[in-house]
Design a protein around this motif. Structure first.
Motif, PDB file in Angstrom:
ATOM      1  N   ILE A 104      37.269  23.527  41.456  1.00  0.00           N
ATOM      2  CA  ILE A 104      36.770  24.475  40.458  1.00  0.00           C
ATOM      3  C   ILE A 104      35.287  24.758  40.684  1.00  0.00           C
ATOM      4  CG2 ILE A 104      36.318  24.795  37.983  1.00  0.00           C
ATOM      5  CD1 ILE A 104      38.951  23.323  37.426  1.00  0.00           C
ATOM      6  N   ARG A 105      34.523  23.723  40.995  1.00  0.00           N
ATOM      7  CA  ARG A 105      33.095  23.936  41.290  1.00  0.00           C
ATOM      8  C   ARG A 105      32.930  24.902  42.459  1.00  0.00           C
ATOM      9  NH1 ARG A 105      30.456  18.846  43.405  1.00  0.00           N
ATOM     10  NH2 ARG A 105      31.137  19.709  45.393  1.00  0.00           N
ATOM     11  N   GLY A 106      33.717  24.703  43.508  1.00  0.00           N
ATOM     12  CA  GLY A 106      33.650  25.589  44.670  1.00  0.00           C
ATOM     13  C   GLY A 106      34.038  27.021  44.351  1.00  0.00           C
ATOM     14  N   ALA A 107      34.954  27.197  43.394  1.00  0.00           N
ATOM     15  CA  ALA A 107      35.383  28.547  43.004  1.00  0.00           C
ATOM     16  C   ALA A 107      34.326  29.260  42.170  1.00  0.00           C
ATOM     17  CB  ALA A 107      36.696  28.464  42.222  1.00  0.00           C
ATOM     18  N   ASP A 185      53.252  27.323  46.096  1.00  0.00           N
ATOM     19  CA  ASP A 185      52.317  27.728  45.046  1.00  0.00           C
ATOM     20  C   ASP A 185      51.016  28.147  45.718  1.00  0.00           C
ATOM     21  OD1 ASP A 185      51.163  27.997  42.476  1.00  0.00           O
ATOM     22  OD2 ASP A 185      50.323  25.968  42.609  1.00  0.00           O
ATOM     23  N   VAL A 186      50.481  29.326  45.345  1.00  0.00           N
ATOM     24  CA  VAL A 186      49.259  29.855  45.978  1.00  0.00           C
ATOM     25  C   VAL A 186      48.253  30.237  44.890  1.00  0.00           C
ATOM     26  CG1 VAL A 186      48.300  31.591  47.552  1.00  0.00           C
ATOM     27  CG2 VAL A 186      50.638  30.757  47.903  1.00  0.00           C
ATOM     28  N   PRO A 187      47.342  29.315  44.507  1.00  0.00           N
ATOM     29  CA  PRO A 187      46.298  29.658  43.542  1.00  0.00           C
ATOM     30  C   PRO A 187      45.163  30.444  44.214  1.00  0.00           C
ATOM     31  CG  PRO A 187      46.568  27.252  43.762  1.00  0.00           C
ATOM     32  CD  PRO A 187      47.299  27.898  44.880  1.00  0.00           C
ATOM     33  N   VAL A 188      44.681  31.461  43.519  1.00  0.00           N
ATOM     34  CA  VAL A 188      43.612  32.324  44.050  1.00  0.00           C
ATOM     35  C   VAL A 188      42.603  32.581  42.930  1.00  0.00           C
ATOM     36  CG1 VAL A 188      43.055  34.610  44.992  1.00  0.00           C
ATOM     37  CG2 VAL A 188      45.154  33.456  45.706  1.00  0.00           C
ATOM     38  N   ALA A 189      41.299  32.552  43.274  1.00  0.00           N
ATOM     39  CA  ALA A 189      40.249  32.961  42.338  1.00  0.00           C
ATOM     40  C   ALA A 189      39.414  34.041  43.001  1.00  0.00           C
ATOM     41  CB  ALA A 189      39.375  31.770  41.947  1.00  0.00           C
ATOM     42  N   ILE A 190      38.982  35.020  42.203  1.00  0.00           N
ATOM     43  CA  ILE A 190      38.242  36.154  42.762  1.00  0.00           C
ATOM     44  C   ILE A 190      37.061  36.538  41.874  1.00  0.00           C
ATOM     45  CG2 ILE A 190      40.271  37.142  43.908  1.00  0.00           C
ATOM     46  CD1 ILE A 190      40.351  39.243  41.600  1.00  0.00           C
ATOM     47  N   MET A 191      36.071  37.200  42.503  1.00  0.00           N
ATOM     48  CA  MET A 191      35.049  37.958  41.766  1.00  0.00           C
ATOM     49  C   MET A 191      35.449  39.422  41.930  1.00  0.00           C
ATOM     50  SD  MET A 191      31.392  36.072  42.450  1.00  0.00           S
ATOM     51  CE  MET A 191      31.348  36.310  44.212  1.00  0.00           C
ATOM     52  N   PRO A 192      36.045  40.025  40.910  1.00  0.00           N
ATOM     53  CA  PRO A 192      36.687  41.335  41.079  1.00  0.00           C
ATOM     54  C   PRO A 192      35.769  42.478  41.487  1.00  0.00           C
ATOM     55  CG  PRO A 192      37.514  40.234  39.130  1.00  0.00           C
ATOM     56  CD  PRO A 192      36.349  39.439  39.599  1.00  0.00           C
ATOM     57  N   ILE A 193      34.510  42.489  41.029  1.00  0.00           N
ATOM     58  CA  ILE A 193      33.641  43.625  41.341  1.00  0.00           C
ATOM     59  C   ILE A 193      33.472  43.783  42.851  1.00  0.00           C
ATOM     60  CG2 ILE A 193      31.265  44.496  41.194  1.00  0.00           C
ATOM     61  CD1 ILE A 193      31.156  43.384  38.345  1.00  0.00           C
ATOM     62  N   LYS A 194      33.274  42.669  43.545  1.00  0.00           N
ATOM     63  CA  LYS A 194      33.078  42.714  44.997  1.00  0.00           C
ATOM     64  C   LYS A 194      34.374  42.471  45.773  1.00  0.00           C
ATOM     65  CE  LYS A 194      28.217  41.452  45.402  1.00  0.00           C
ATOM     66  NZ  LYS A 194      27.261  40.569  46.104  1.00  0.00           N
ATOM     67  N   ASN A 195      35.448  42.170  45.062  1.00  0.00           N
ATOM     68  CA  ASN A 195      36.705  41.790  45.710  1.00  0.00           C
ATOM     69  C   ASN A 195      36.544  40.566  46.603  1.00  0.00           C
ATOM     70  OD1 ASN A 195      38.870  43.322  44.767  1.00  0.00           O
ATOM     71  ND2 ASN A 195      38.292  45.082  46.007  1.00  0.00           N
ATOM     72  N   ASP A 196      35.670  39.639  46.181  1.00  0.00           N
ATOM     73  CA  ASP A 196      35.453  38.400  46.932  1.00  0.00           C
ATOM     74  C   ASP A 196      36.417  37.326  46.445  1.00  0.00           C
ATOM     75  OD1 ASP A 196      33.436  39.497  48.402  1.00  0.00           O
ATOM     76  OD2 ASP A 196      31.800  38.585  47.264  1.00  0.00           O
ATOM     77  N   ILE A 197      37.036  36.619  47.383  1.00  0.00           N
ATOM     78  CA  ILE A 197      37.893  35.480  47.047  1.00  0.00           C
ATOM     79  C   ILE A 197      37.037  34.222  47.057  1.00  0.00           C
ATOM     80  CG2 ILE A 197      39.805  34.038  47.846  1.00  0.00           C
ATOM     81  CD1 ILE A 197      41.146  36.561  48.917  1.00  0.00           C
ATOM     82  N   THR A 198      37.044  33.459  45.950  1.00  0.00           N
ATOM     83  CA  THR A 198      36.259  32.227  45.888  1.00  0.00           C
ATOM     84  C   THR A 198      37.135  30.974  45.947  1.00  0.00           C
ATOM     85  OG1 THR A 198      36.268  32.135  43.456  1.00  0.00           O
ATOM     86  CG2 THR A 198      34.496  33.401  44.508  1.00  0.00           C
ATOM     87  N   LEU A 199      38.433  31.150  45.817  1.00  0.00           N
ATOM     88  CA  LEU A 199      39.381  30.039  45.970  1.00  0.00           C
ATOM     89  C   LEU A 199      40.674  30.571  46.557  1.00  0.00           C
ATOM     90  CD1 LEU A 199      40.499  27.116  45.354  1.00  0.00           C
ATOM     91  CD2 LEU A 199      41.297  28.053  43.183  1.00  0.00           C
TER      92      LEU A 199
END
Length: 246
Positions: A104-107, A185-199
């Motif tokens: 979570i910290r990394g995301a 199972d494929v968990p994904v985290a994103i910053m939507p404005i830049k479409n960056d994947i953080t996890l």
């Protein structure tokens, strides 16, 4: 865990064990500013998950040798309450909780502008009150809301969601039965404005084509979660405006 004989996770009409279609999210409820003692807080109900997040800081780190001269340190503690699962969990951190705390910290780190607060820490506490699969993506979502509620400068909110494979089909947002007896199972985290994947993680086995399909579906789900985050924040500040107006 082997699937019980005869158990179908998705029927011939495309309906899952909880009545959802393949690409439907579970019901999600979000609330911001739920703890007066914290600098920022959020509560998320996601399916049967119930998760609280609290943020404290930025504040000076002790002992001082832990300080970073050029940025703040983000510290995350993810914990499952003993009563959060059917079989009572032993109190305190275990190896899984420590691992998910780091995940979570990394995301979240790519979103937080840590350089603004050198020699400090920003502490995030995530408490799982009730668990029903997908606690890490729900925890990331709650923690991101709590950071925003605390007024921590961020490049964007971080929204998260998972996709997976059950009975040979790629589906969105696995529940407990699907997580236990599904194939991946494929968990994904994103910053939507830049479409960056953080996890981006994967547990299980998928072909390259299935993996890409699952990632695309999880991103689509995370964008829907992002809209719910924005609505929760907007709702809180509309209430403040109304109170000031009175």
């Amino acid at each position: 865990m082997g699937k019980p004989e005869g158990l179908k996770l998705i029927d011939e009409n495309g309906y899952r064990v909880d009545g959802r279609k393949k690409y439907e999210l579970r019901k999600i409820k979000m609330e911001v500013g739920v703890l007066k003692s914290a600098d920022g807080s959020a509560y998320v109900e996601w399916g049967k998950n119930k998760i609280m997040a609290a943020v404290y800081g930025p504040r000076e780190i002790h002992p001082k040798h832990l300080q970073k001269p050029d940025r703040a340190i983000l510290r995350v503690r993810y914990n499952m309450a003993p009563f959060s699962v059917e079989e009572r969990k032993k109190p305190g951190p275990d190896r899984r909780s420590v691992e998910i705390s780091k995940v979570i910290r990394g995301a979240l780190e790519p979103a937080v502008i840590l350089e603004l607060f050198p020699r400090t820490s920003i502490d995030i506490f995530i408490e799982v009150l009730q668990a029903d699969a997908g606690t890490r993506v729900a925890g990331i979502t709650a923690a991101s809301l709590a950071l925003a509620d605390a007024g921590i400068p961020m490049k964007d909110l971080v929204a998260a969601c998972a996709a997976g494979k059950i009975d040979g089909e790629i589906v969105l947002d696995l529940n407990k039965e699907e997580d236990n007896y599904g194939e991946a199972d494929v968990p994904v985290a994103i910053m939507p404005i830049k479409n960056d994947i953080t996890l981006l993680q994967m547990d299980g086995y998928l072909t390259k084509e299935e993996f890409l399909e699952a990632v695309k579906l999880a991103i689509k789900g995370a964008k829907a979660v992002y809209q719910k985050q924005r609505e929760a924040l907007r709702e809180k500040y509309l209430k403040i405006v109304e109170e000031v107006g009175e």
